[in-house]
Design an enzyme around this catalytic site. Sequence first.
Site, PDB file in Angstrom:
ATOM      1  CB  ALA A 198      21.660 -64.075  14.404  1.00 23.78           C
ATOM      2  CD  GLU A 199      20.508 -64.795   9.826  1.00 27.03           C
ATOM      3  OE1 GLU A 199      19.131 -65.157   9.386  1.00 27.03           O
ATOM      4  OE2 GLU A 199      20.367 -63.901  10.681  1.00 27.03           O
ATOM      5  CB  THR A 200      26.384 -69.423   9.315  1.00 23.30           C
ATOM      6  OG1 THR A 200      26.601 -69.543  10.790  1.00 23.30           O
ATOM      7  CG2 THR A 200      27.468 -69.799   8.441  1.00 23.30           C
TER       8      THR A 200
END
Length: 262
Positions: free
Chosen positions: A43-45
């Site tokens: 979903a996020e880095t």
Amino acid sequence: MRLYQLDAFTDRLFAGNPAAVIPLTEWLPDEQMQRIAAENNLAETAFYVATGEPGHYHIRWFTPTVEVDLCGHATLATAYVVFYLEQKPDADRITFDSRSGPLNVCREEEGWLVLDFPVDTVQKATLLPPALLTAFDEKPVAILKGKTDYMLVYETQEQIEQLTPDFRELVTVPARGVIVTAPGKDVDFVSRFFGPQSGIDEDPVTGSAHTTLIPYWAEKLGKTSLKAQQLSARGGSLMCKLSGERVEIAGQVQLYLKGEIL
């Protein structure tokens, strides 16, 4: 480059919201960071760089498809990396400079980390995209609009659990994503977050969505300290507090892996 993957807003592995965290000494080209985020397919880095001032860092967040203005779970994961794996500061408070302004994170006992984020106030949505209604099989009792997201309010936790959105419709809604929420059975409120517009159909635990949820439920329930659960398949737990124009969002983090990007 070192790479960490962590589960945020959970006290056990394989729950909460996974995020990748990559410490940098200087920024990479935007296109390269976006490609790394797409390769990670989480979903996020989060990428961060020390500012040179003790306890201060720049942070940026990327989904597999876009850079976003604010991400709670990846900030929580990044704070864990700073506190326990990389810089290991003596202080119990650090600050991230971001596209959403300065974000403080405090370290408390028993592994709890507390995010200090700006409030997102919502208003009743007037001009509704048709897909916002056709994408859901249950009608909400209220539809609100925040800075980046729509929020649909339902009457019961069971309705939230049973929602099955049509993502082909939902992806056309002009917003970062859509929050759905209702009073909880064992907590003050529950929620889910759908963000096909940002490259992920359902986010496991969305810290930034709670900048919208906390002030709404604080007013509805007449209290400033709240317990929350996000009812995704992985699930997540959050301790929340409204403090004027800021919200405090507390959670725990579990380290899953350490690696290197070659």
